[in-house]
Design a protein around this motif. Structure first.
Motif, PDB file in Angstrom:
ATOM      1  N   ASP A  52       0.862  -1.187   0.000  1.00 55.21           N
ATOM      2  CA  ASP A  52       0.000   0.000   0.000  1.00 55.21           C
ATOM      3  C   ASP A  52       0.901   1.241   0.000  1.00 55.21           C
ATOM      4  OD1 ASP A  52      -2.242   1.474  -0.045  1.00 55.21           O
ATOM      5  OD2 ASP A  52      -2.863   1.084   2.026  1.00 55.21           O
ATOM      6  N   VAL A  53       0.362   2.383  -0.529  1.00 52.86           N
ATOM      7  CA  VAL A  53       1.161   3.613  -0.673  1.00 52.86           C
ATOM      8  C   VAL A  53       0.441   4.757   0.030  1.00 52.86           C
ATOM      9  CG1 VAL A  53       2.246   5.203  -2.301  1.00 52.86           C
ATOM     10  CG2 VAL A  53       1.994   2.774  -2.903  1.00 52.86           C
ATOM     11  N   ASP A  54       1.201   5.542   0.761  1.00 54.21           N
ATOM     12  CA  ASP A  54       0.640   6.734   1.431  1.00 54.21           C
ATOM     13  C   ASP A  54       1.681   7.844   1.321  1.00 54.21           C
ATOM     14  OD1 ASP A  54      -0.946   8.447   2.811  1.00 54.21           O
ATOM     15  OD2 ASP A  54      -0.474   7.620   4.793  1.00 54.21           O
ATOM     16  N   ALA A  55       1.251   9.010   0.741  1.00 55.53           N
ATOM     17  CA  ALA A  55       2.172  10.157   0.574  1.00 55.53           C
ATOM     18  C   ALA A  55       1.853  11.217   1.609  1.00 55.53           C
ATOM     19  CB  ALA A  55       2.054  10.716  -0.831  1.00 55.53           C
ATOM     20  N   TYR A  56       2.892  11.786   2.169  1.00 49.62           N
ATOM     21  CA  TYR A  56       2.728  12.896   3.117  1.00 49.62           C
ATOM     22  C   TYR A  56       3.811  13.907   2.814  1.00 49.62           C
ATOM     23  CZ  TYR A  56       2.121  15.515   7.429  1.00 49.62           C
ATOM     24  OH  TYR A  56       1.886  16.502   8.332  1.00 49.62           O
ATOM     25  N   GLY A  57       3.371  15.005   2.255  1.00 51.17           N
ATOM     26  CA  GLY A  57       4.325  15.991   1.796  1.00 51.17           C
ATOM     27  C   GLY A  57       5.122  15.392   0.646  1.00 51.17           C
ATOM     28  N   LEU A  58       6.401  15.557   0.702  1.00 53.47           N
ATOM     29  CA  LEU A  58       7.247  14.987  -0.346  1.00 53.47           C
ATOM     30  C   LEU A  58       7.626  13.543  -0.068  1.00 53.47           C
ATOM     31  CD1 LEU A  58       9.628  18.026  -0.999  1.00 53.47           C
ATOM     32  CD2 LEU A  58       7.586  17.361  -2.281  1.00 53.47           C
ATOM     33  N   GLN A  59       7.274  13.024   1.093  1.00 52.79           N
ATOM     34  CA  GLN A  59       7.636  11.663   1.447  1.00 52.79           C
ATOM     35  C   GLN A  59       6.558  10.681   1.004  1.00 52.79           C
ATOM     36  OE1 GLN A  59       8.321  12.221   5.688  1.00 52.79           O
ATOM     37  NE2 GLN A  59      10.519  11.898   5.342  1.00 52.79           N
ATOM     38  N   VAL A  60       7.024   9.498   0.504  1.00 49.56           N
ATOM     39  CA  VAL A  60       6.125   8.439   0.055  1.00 49.56           C
ATOM     40  C   VAL A  60       6.371   7.221   0.951  1.00 49.56           C
ATOM     41  CG1 VAL A  60       5.479   6.912  -1.824  1.00 49.56           C
ATOM     42  CG2 VAL A  60       6.141   9.270  -2.317  1.00 49.56           C
ATOM     43  N   TYR A  61       5.316   6.797   1.660  1.00 47.19           N
ATOM     44  CA  TYR A  61       5.430   5.665   2.582  1.00 47.19           C
ATOM     45  C   TYR A  61       4.950   4.382   1.884  1.00 47.19           C
ATOM     46  CZ  TYR A  61       6.084   9.065   6.331  1.00 47.19           C
ATOM     47  OH  TYR A  61       6.565  10.058   7.142  1.00 47.19           O
ATOM     48  N   LEU A  62       5.790   3.352   1.967  1.00 43.84           N
ATOM     49  CA  LEU A  62       5.385   2.024   1.498  1.00 43.84           C
ATOM     50  C   LEU A  62       4.947   1.211   2.710  1.00 43.84           C
ATOM     51  CD1 LEU A  62       7.898   0.788  -1.233  1.00 43.84           C
ATOM     52  CD2 LEU A  62       5.557   1.579  -1.514  1.00 43.84           C
ATOM     53  N   LEU A  63       3.722   0.659   2.629  1.00 43.88           N
ATOM     54  CA  LEU A  63       3.130  -0.076   3.737  1.00 43.88           C
ATOM     55  C   LEU A  63       2.795  -1.502   3.297  1.00 43.88           C
ATOM     56  CD1 LEU A  63       0.598   2.750   4.713  1.00 43.88           C
ATOM     57  CD2 LEU A  63       2.867   2.377   5.706  1.00 43.88           C
ATOM     58  N   GLY A  64       2.550  -2.369   4.257  1.00 43.36           N
ATOM     59  CA  GLY A  64       2.117  -3.748   3.940  1.00 43.36           C
ATOM     60  C   GLY A  64       3.086  -4.789   4.474  1.00 43.36           C
ATOM     61  N   THR A  65       2.784  -6.055   4.167  1.00 43.21           N
ATOM     62  CA  THR A  65       3.624  -7.187   4.605  1.00 43.21           C
ATOM     63  C   THR A  65       4.111  -7.939   3.371  1.00 43.21           C
ATOM     64  OG1 THR A  65       2.361  -7.428   6.653  1.00 43.21           O
ATOM     65  CG2 THR A  65       3.711  -9.299   5.973  1.00 43.21           C
ATOM     66  N   ALA A  66       5.412  -7.894   3.154  1.00 40.27           N
ATOM     67  CA  ALA A  66       6.001  -8.559   1.989  1.00 40.27           C
ATOM     68  C   ALA A  66       6.120 -10.059   2.246  1.00 40.27           C
ATOM     69  CB  ALA A  66       7.378  -7.970   1.691  1.00 40.27           C
ATOM     70  N   PRO A  67       5.862 -10.882   1.210  1.00 35.67           N
ATOM     71  CA  PRO A  67       6.009 -12.338   1.397  1.00 35.67           C
ATOM     72  C   PRO A  67       7.437 -12.748   1.754  1.00 35.67           C
ATOM     73  CG  PRO A  67       4.731 -11.864  -0.570  1.00 35.67           C
ATOM     74  CD  PRO A  67       5.305 -10.557  -0.106  1.00 35.67           C
ATOM     75  N   SER A  68       8.415 -11.942   1.253  1.00 40.22           N
ATOM     76  CA  SER A  68       9.805 -12.280   1.531  1.00 40.22           C
ATOM     77  C   SER A  68      10.649 -11.019   1.480  1.00 40.22           C
ATOM     78  CB  SER A  68      10.324 -13.295   0.510  1.00 40.22           C
ATOM     79  OG  SER A  68      10.383 -12.704  -0.776  1.00 40.22           O
ATOM     80  N   GLU A  69      11.886 -11.145   1.917  1.00 37.94           N
ATOM     81  CA  GLU A  69      12.802 -10.017   1.885  1.00 37.94           C
ATOM     82  C   GLU A  69      13.055  -9.579   0.456  1.00 37.94           C
ATOM     83  OE1 GLU A  69      14.786  -7.015   3.486  1.00 37.94           O
ATOM     84  OE2 GLU A  69      13.826  -8.573   4.691  1.00 37.94           O
ATOM     85  N   ALA A  70      13.097 -10.497  -0.454  1.00 33.97           N
ATOM     86  CA  ALA A  70      13.301 -10.147  -1.867  1.00 33.97           C
ATOM     87  C   ALA A  70      12.134  -9.341  -2.403  1.00 33.97           C
ATOM     88  CB  ALA A  70      13.502 -11.422  -2.690  1.00 33.97           C
ATOM     89  N   ASP A  71      10.896  -9.718  -2.016  1.00 29.23           N
ATOM     90  CA  ASP A  71       9.724  -8.958  -2.465  1.00 29.23           C
ATOM     91  C   ASP A  71       9.738  -7.540  -1.880  1.00 29.23           C
ATOM     92  OD1 ASP A  71       8.369 -10.944  -4.063  1.00 29.23           O
ATOM     93  OD2 ASP A  71       7.992 -12.008  -2.197  1.00 29.23           O
ATOM     94  N   ARG A  72      10.158  -7.384  -0.639  1.00 30.72           N
ATOM     95  CA  ARG A  72      10.263  -6.048  -0.026  1.00 30.72           C
ATOM     96  C   ARG A  72      11.242  -5.184  -0.798  1.00 30.72           C
ATOM     97  NH1 ARG A  72      14.351  -4.582   2.987  1.00 30.72           N
ATOM     98  NH2 ARG A  72      14.242  -2.683   4.264  1.00 30.72           N
ATOM     99  N   PHE A  73      12.413  -5.719  -1.118  1.00 27.01           N
ATOM    100  CA  PHE A  73      13.422  -4.954  -1.838  1.00 27.01           C
ATOM    101  C   PHE A  73      12.928  -4.575  -3.234  1.00 27.01           C
ATOM    102  CE2 PHE A  73      17.145  -4.731  -4.625  1.00 27.01           C
ATOM    103  CZ  PHE A  73      17.870  -3.728  -3.979  1.00 27.01           C
ATOM    104  N   ARG A  74      12.209  -5.480  -3.875  1.00 25.14           N
ATOM    105  CA  ARG A  74      11.687  -5.174  -5.220  1.00 25.14           C
ATOM    106  C   ARG A  74      10.678  -4.043  -5.178  1.00 25.14           C
ATOM    107  NH1 ARG A  74       8.000  -7.643  -9.095  1.00 25.14           N
ATOM    108  NH2 ARG A  74       7.110  -8.944  -7.452  1.00 25.14           N
ATOM    109  N   ALA A  75       9.832  -4.003  -4.132  1.00 24.57           N
ATOM    110  CA  ALA A  75       8.849  -2.923  -4.008  1.00 24.57           C
ATOM    111  C   ALA A  75       9.540  -1.565  -3.785  1.00 24.57           C
ATOM    112  CB  ALA A  75       7.886  -3.229  -2.859  1.00 24.57           C
ATOM    113  N   LEU A  76      10.573  -1.530  -2.923  1.00 27.56           N
ATOM    114  CA  LEU A  76      11.303  -0.280  -2.682  1.00 27.56           C
ATOM    115  C   LEU A  76      12.006   0.192  -3.958  1.00 27.56           C
ATOM    116  CD1 LEU A  76      12.868  -1.104   0.811  1.00 27.56           C
ATOM    117  CD2 LEU A  76      11.017   0.520   0.333  1.00 27.56           C
TER     118      LEU A  76
END
Length: 634
Positions: A52-76
């Motif tokens: 999930d994505v949430d923007a506040y000002g110029l910052q963009v927050y990535l939220l949620g639970t990644a299935p794996s560390e590799a999936d987290r890195f791919r989203a970032l």
């Protein structure tokens, strides 16, 4: 006035400041919405639907639970390609990883004339050295190749008993491929004969633990059947095969279908072997069986390329001539047909009663021979054959001499005695009209073997009447005792007897060796049973030395049984020292009772020698108490 002039610029400045703030706020909102929309779209394109994505000002927050560390890195990384990576705030959790599934442990064991090979993956708890040693014991003098790999996982349930069943099969088969998995064993091998194949399959199935699935694919060379014989009888009691031979499974199925059409009911089979006189054997059998059925009954005998068709008494002569003519015209050229229509009842009225030679075989093995023989020389030959087949002490002959007997009489008597020797109990009657054999046997193939023997001796089976019943309790393989019965028999054998050793050693004395001869004979009849040979001592001496002595004595008994050609793959020797007394060690009588050898039935897979770790099962000795034999220290 002066204040009014100052208020106007302040008011204007405040108004401008408010407008700027609203404008800036609007601009930030536009940036937030644009960043959030673009990042979300990029994630969707990459199939990252968990974020999930949430923007506040110029910052963009990535939220949620990644299935794996590799999936987290791919989203970032995906978000950092849309907006400046410095603006991306990682607020992603990573799901807990599932534990790795244990590997599938299995071994392929290949045994051939030049060696034995172990290939596969075993758990780390397996005693690899003991496994290879067991393989070397099964292989004998040929080398063992260890190509096993190890994984640090616990042994699955059913692994240890499967190993035991696998090595039991290897010790019985000189050439085999054995596949082992937890609770599963597949054995592919070759036996020396069909009888050997049946014996091996029965022994392996009997010895396999209940929690092991055993699949057997043991082949055997096809036997040479000589003469190649088929005998089918259809009379008032029904239709049956006395003998049936075929060259292939396809030919067998054709013959059995034709027999069923002729009235055969229930289960039947044909021996598959070599020696068929013609590839058209099934064609001839189908046509001859059909002809017998059209006649309404009688006896059909096919011996190599000769076919004898004997109709029942009272068969209509016109029908007989028609059916025989049709059969003769349709048989393959290589086969010769001899058809007989017996004389109707009463044709021989007024003649004297039939001459009979009778031989009886009792359940105890006693043989009585009585009736006419053509000469003194014929009597000597008959008596000699009977003594050779049944034993000199078992035969009693009371035969009279009649020189007017038919020319084939002596041949019929000798052939009948050979057939009687295939039975456990029964009777033979030889008359001028033929041979009648009735009795019981533990050989499922006895009828076929007798029919083939008579056909070979007499050139056919015309006049042969067979009434041979198979009894499973007479079959030495089917009647093999259960493991519980074997250990109970051991207890009875050792009642009042004791396995003794020379003082302070593991050397059996002369009386103990005689006892082990009897034990070995009994155990050979039992086949492979899970048996522990347990050694015990009294409490005199050091505990460690008593333990070593008891182990050495148990092993000495195991070695002696192995030397007597007992299958010991499922046996184990275990020394218990002074830890399990059955009497008071403070008296000489008690110490004598405690120095002993016990034979125990292993009730579970516990303490398997191929697996390290503590035992979790137990063994049960035979009988009401634990002592089925003893070992004396001197």
């Amino acid at each position: 006035m002066r204040l009014s002039r100052l208020a106007l610029p302040v008011l204007a400045f405040a108004l401008a400041l408010g407008v700027s703030a609203v404008t800036a706020s609007f601009a930030v909102r536009l940036v937030e919405d644009a960043s959030e929309t673009e990042v979300r779209a990029a994630l969707d394109r990459e199939g990252i639907d968990w974020a999930d994505v949430d923007a506040y000002g110029l910052q963009v927050y990535l939220l949620g639970t990644a299935p794996s560390e590799a999936d987290r890195f791919r989203a970032l990384s995906t978000a950092g390609k849309v907006v400046d990576a410095a603006r991306v705030v990682d607020d992603v959790n990573v799901a807990e990883s599932k534990p790795l599934a244990p590997p599938r442990f299995s071994i392929e064991i290949l045994r051939h004339d030049s060696g034995l090979t172990l290939i596969g993956l075993v758990p780390a708890s397996t005693d690899r050295a003991a496994l290879v040693a067991r393989a070397q014991e099964a292989a004998g003098e040929v080398p063992v190749s260890d190509l096993l790999e190890v994984a640090d996982h616990p042994a699955p349930e059913g692994w240890r008993p499967a190993l035991g069943a696998a090595f039991d099969a290897l010790e019985r088969l000189p050439r085999a491929k054995v596949s082992v998995a937890a609770g599963q064993v597949t054995v592919k091998g070759a036996a020396e004969s069909e009888a050997d194949r049946r014996r091996l399959e029965a022994e392996l199935a009997r010895a396999a633990p209940e929690d092991v699935s055993l699949a057997l694919e043991i082949s055997a060379p096809r036997p040479v059947i000589s003469p190649f014989t088929l005998r089918f009888v259809k009379d008032a009691s029904g239709a049956r095969f006395d003998a049936c031979a075929a060259a292939s499974p396809e030919g067998r199925d054709r013959i059995l279908r034709a027999a069923a059409a002729a009235g055969l009911e229930g289960k039947a089979d044909c021996r598959i072997g070599l020696g068929v006189p013609s590839a058209q054997w099934p064609d001839a059998a189908e046509r001859a069986l059909g002809a017998l059925d059209r006649l309404g009954g009688g006896t059909l005998t096919m011996t190599d390329a000769e076919i004898a068709l004997v109709a029942q008494q009272g068969t209509d002569p016109e029908r007989f001539e028609r059916v025989v003519s049709e059969l003769a015209s349709t048989l393959p050229d290589v086969f010769a047909l001899d058809a007989v229509l017996p004389e109707p009842p009463g044709a021989a009225e007024g003649e004297a009663g039939p001459t009979e030679f009778v031989a009886t075989l009792s359940p105890e093995g006693a043989v009585q021979l009585r009736g006419p023989l053509a000469s003194e020389n014929a009597r000597v030959i008959t008596d000699s054959l009977a003594r050779a087949r049944f034993g000199s002490e078992a035969v009693h002959t009371s035969a009279e001499i009649d020189p007017d007997l038919p020319e084939s009489w002596q041949t019929r008597v000798l052939a009948g005695l050979e057939g009687l020797a295939e039975l456990e109990r029964g009777a033979l009657v030889v008359t001028p009209a033929g041979i009648e054999l009735r009795g019981e046997t533990g050989n499922a193939e006895a009828s076929a073997e007798i029919a083939a023997l008579v056909a070979e001796k007499l050139g056919g089976t015309q006049g042969l009447t067979l009434d041979v019943a198979y009894r499973e309790e007479l079959d030495p393989e089917a009647a093999q005792p259960t493991p519980e019965e074997c250990v109970a028999n051991l207890q009875g054998l050792l009642d009042g007897r004791k396995i003794n050793f020379e003082p302070g050693s593991a050397t059996l004395d002369s009386e103990a060796r005689l006892i082990l001869d009897d034990i070995a004979e009994l155990l050979r009849r039992c086949g492979a049973i899970p048996l522990e040979i347990a050694g015990h001592t009294d409490s005199q001496g050091r505990e460690s030395m008593n333990l070593e002595l008891s182990q050495a004595r148990a092993q000495a008994v195991l070695d002696e049984l192995r030397n007597r050609r007992v299958l010991t793959a499922s046996f184990r020797a275990e020394g218990y020292g002074e830890s399990e007394p059955i009497a008071d060690n403070s008296t000489e009588e008690g110490r004598e009772a405690n120095r002993r050898i016990e034979f125990r039935l292993i009730r579970s897979e516990a303490d398997e020698p191929l697996e390290s770790g503590a035992a979790d099962g137990q063994e049960e000795p035979a009988g009401e108490d634990a002592d089925t034999g003893g070992a004396n220290e001197g």
